[in-house]
Write a protein that holds these residues in place. Structure first.
Motif, PDB file in Angstrom:
ATOM      1  N   ASP A   1     -10.738  -0.298  -2.036  1.00 51.98           N
ATOM      2  CA  ASP A   1     -10.521  -1.065  -0.812  1.00 51.98           C
ATOM      3  C   ASP A   1     -11.817  -1.558  -0.180  1.00 51.98           C
ATOM      4  O   ASP A   1     -11.795  -2.180   0.886  1.00 51.98           O
TER       5      ASP A   1
ATOM      6  N   ARG B   1      -6.446  -2.885  -7.176  1.00 54.47           N
ATOM      7  CA  ARG B   1      -6.879  -1.818  -6.253  1.00 54.47           C
ATOM      8  C   ARG B   1      -6.599  -0.431  -6.852  1.00 54.47           C
ATOM      9  O   ARG B   1      -6.544   0.550  -6.128  1.00 54.47           O
TER      10      ARG B   1
ATOM     11  N   ALA C   1       0.831  -1.203   0.000  1.00 55.39           N
ATOM     12  CA  ALA C   1       0.000   0.000   0.000  1.00 55.39           C
ATOM     13  C   ALA C   1       0.865   1.252   0.000  1.00 55.39           C
ATOM     14  O   ALA C   1       0.582   2.231  -0.701  1.00 55.39           O
TER      15      ALA C   1
ATOM     16  N   TYR D   1     -10.699  -8.515  -4.919  1.00 60.89           N
ATOM     17  CA  TYR D   1     -10.407  -7.966  -3.595  1.00 60.89           C
ATOM     18  C   TYR D   1      -9.404  -8.786  -2.788  1.00 60.89           C
ATOM     19  O   TYR D   1      -8.542  -8.229  -2.111  1.00 60.89           O
TER      20      TYR D   1
END
Length: 407
Positions: free
Chosen positions: A335, A326, A34, A287
């Motif tokens: 998210d 994402r 991330a 996801y």
């Protein structure tokens, strides 16, 4: 690789970030990944093993470009040391994962017929019967049950054996090898012995099928060797990963079920609108963080300018499908889980020539598993608090180690 070779005129290269492999429980997204995504579309990383550093692409468009561009080679990775996830690196001849065109198509062509949509339609009734037998046992024994042990692990292994053409009398042995290879508990030595045993068996099986006219994978490979379309060594190297290929289905489905079991609104949606389950499965495929870190590198065969940086010939490049799935420019609220996401070009099965050979097979199994477990166990729920579910650690494929359920 020097700093100067990685820049366009007047632009400093991004810093090299160490990327350890964190042991993450649940479906938590890797915080290191991330952070890399926030730093820019193209960053540089150093992984736990190998040598040097590599570029990392995280944007959906860039990942698609790199994975479909012949200027980035998988075969070159076998000729050098690059920074990598795995402590050991021993690619086998014939491995589709490290083949470039035209070799990739030459190797993939003989087995393609076993993984088509039509082949999966023919397989589906047999796979459903195999799954029903496993669930019959779960229902007969009553709750609680560990769904990983009782269903999610044995079902994909059995289906893969059916597709591959493992004789009924030899499936227990092949299943034993496969379980040992994918297990995190037996250690590297046990996994190595299991690989040796399995690959020796694969070699003998392909030799025995050279004159076969059947349509299972070992027969197709044996016939291809007999026709001189590939070497025996290539056929064995191709077959091994396919035989072990049920691992991803086991752990992907484990993550999907965990999400359904811990998000009542999502479970209710699946039960109330069964006709729309396919759309939800696609969203879960997008996801779930199905792997740790990144997969296999590519090597730039020539200089390539991308996102304001110059990737020099000889430099290693990784892509992150997890990050691409994402990308906020492609997936609004990336998210979150949106079961009504209409536009969902996820890359869960990869992209380009290395798009997963068994994607249709994997999708078929996921559909069967989710449908069958939800329909036959209407009160399905976790038998322990969500925080007590055990997760796989020190592994490249993420998923629950156990999934204790009641109903």
């Amino acid at each position: 690789m020097t700093e100067e070779t990685t820049t366009l005129t007047g632009q400093a290269p991004p810093p090299v970030r160490d990327w350890p492999t964190p042991d993450l429980d649940g479906t938590r997204f890797d915080p290191v990944l991330a952070e890399l995504m926030r730093e820019g579309p193209l960053t540089r990383i150093r992984l736990p093993y190998g040598e040097g550093w590599a570029w990392l692409a995280t944007r959906h468009d860039d990942v698609k470009l790199i994975t479909n561009d012949p200027r980035f080679s998988r075969a070159e990775v076998t000729k050098r040391q690059v920074t990598r996830m795995a402590p050991h690196f021993k690619p086998r001849p014939g491995s589709l994962a490290f083949a470039d065109q035209p070799d990739h198509n030459r190797l993939r062509k003989p087995v393609a017929a076993a993984f088509t949509v039509g082949a999966m339609k023919r397989l589906r009734p047999r796979a459903q019967a195999m799954l029903d037998e496993l669930v019959d046992g779960v229902v007969r024994d009553g709750p609680p049950a560990d769904l990983v042990e009782r269903v999610l692990e044995p079902f994909p292994i059995a289906v893969v054996s059916e597709v591959m053409g493992v004789p009924e009398g030899e499936r227990d042995q092949v299943h034993s090898w496969t379980r040992t290879i994918i297990s995190t508990s037996g250690g590297a030595e046990a996994a190595g012995r299991a690989k040796d045993g399995m690959y020796a068996w694969i070699t003998e099986t392909i030799r025995a099928r050279r004159d076969s006219t059947a349509d299972d994978v070992y027969a197709l490979l044996g016939a291809a060797v007999g026709r001189g379309e590939m070497s025996e060594e290539e056929a064995v190297g191709l077959a091994g990963p396919l035989q072990i290929g049920g691992e991803a289905v086991t752990h992907n489905c484990g993550q999907m079920l965990y999400l359904l079991l811990t998000r009542p609104e999502l479970m209710a949606r699946m039960r109330e609108r069964p006709a729309d389950r396919g759309m939800v499965l696609d969203e879960l495929l997008r996801y779930i963080p199905h792997r740790s870190s990144v997969g296999l590198a590519r090597i730039a065969l020539e200089d390539v300018d991308l996102r304001g940086h110059r990737i020099r010939a000889g430099e290693a490049v990784y892509v992150s499908y997890l990050a691409a799935n994402r990308d906020p420019e492609v997936f609004p609220d990336p998210d979150g889980i949106d079961p009504d996401r209409a536009h969902n070009p996820h890359l869960a099965f990869g992209n380009g020539p290395h798009y997963c050979t068994g994607a249709v097979l994997a999708r078929t199994q996921l559909e069967l598993l989710v449908d069958t477990l939800l329909d036959r166990l209407p009160g399905l729920r976790l038998a322990v608090p969500a925080a007590e579910v055990s997760w796989r650690h020190r592994t490249m494929i993420r998923g629950p180690l156990t999934l204790p359920c009641t109903w």
